[in-house]
Design an enzyme around this catalytic site. Structure first.
Site, PDB file in Angstrom:
ATOM      1  N   CYS A   1       0.836  -1.200   0.000  1.00  0.00           N
ATOM      2  CA  CYS A   1       0.000   0.000   0.000  1.00  0.00           C
ATOM      3  C   CYS A   1       0.876   1.258   0.000  1.00  0.00           C
ATOM      4  O   CYS A   1       1.538   1.552   0.996  1.00  0.00           O
ATOM      5  CB  CYS A   1      -0.911  -0.036   1.230  1.00  0.00           C
ATOM      6  SG  CYS A   1      -1.798   1.497   1.562  1.00  0.00           S
TER       7      CYS A   1
ATOM      8  N   CYS B   1       0.067   3.791   2.731  1.00  0.00           N
ATOM      9  CA  CYS B   1       0.514   3.267   4.036  1.00  0.00           C
ATOM     10  C   CYS B   1       1.998   3.541   4.236  1.00  0.00           C
ATOM     11  O   CYS B   1       2.412   4.013   5.307  1.00  0.00           O
ATOM     12  CB  CYS B   1       0.276   1.762   4.126  1.00  0.00           C
ATOM     13  SG  CYS B   1      -1.443   1.255   4.035  1.00  0.00           S
TER      14      CYS B   1
END
Length: 153
Positions: A69, A72
């Site tokens: 991600c 993230c």
């Protein structure tokens, strides 16, 4: 506040009782010696996650993330800044949803990064999406009664 608080060691899962007056003095786990409130983001496994979210007396903010991600990974340094700012009265941790999909499902994670604030065995609030440190700190402070801290730089 009581004279001591229960804190779960992210490294070994041991529950520690720490005097409130010693929170800022870098207390360590009585079993493995890992730091408990040093302002670093703890990497949780499933057992430590479940124990800490159920039993800890200090607020715990968990970042549910995955290595693939992009948002993230981009938020990780901001989350680390927030951890330094909020320590020792709030602990920040992360859980890899790819390694622990059952926890992600049980927590109702629909997208990542997702931040969930826990306190004394219950979910207090959620925040979705990548955020700067100042937003993370403001989110935590708006949902907890923590002593004042210096602003995030």
């Amino acid at each position: 506040m009581t004279d001591s608080v229960k804190l779960t060691c992210a490294a070994c899962g041991q529950t520690n009782r720490v005097p409130v007056a010693r929170l800022a003095a870098a207390p360590k786990c009585g079993v493995c010696g890992s730091a408990l409130t040093d302002g670093r983001v703890a990497d949780l496994d499933a057992a430590a996650h479940d124990k800490a979210t159920r039993n800890d007396d200090l607020p715990l903010l968990v970042d549910y993330w995955a290595p693939w991600c992009g948002p993230c990974r981009a938020m990780a340094p901001e989350f680390a800044k927030a951890a330094k700012t909020l320590a020792p009265h709030v602990r920040l941790a992360k859980l890899n949803t790819e390694d622990h999909p059952a926890i992600s499902t049980r927590a109702g994670i629909r997208g990542i990064p997702a931040l969930i604030l826990y306190h004394r065995g219950r979910e207090v609030a959620r925040l979705a999406g990548a955020r700067p440190a100042s937003d993370i700190v403001a989110f935590v402070r708006s949902h907890t009664a923590t002593p004042s801290h210096p602003p995030v730089s």
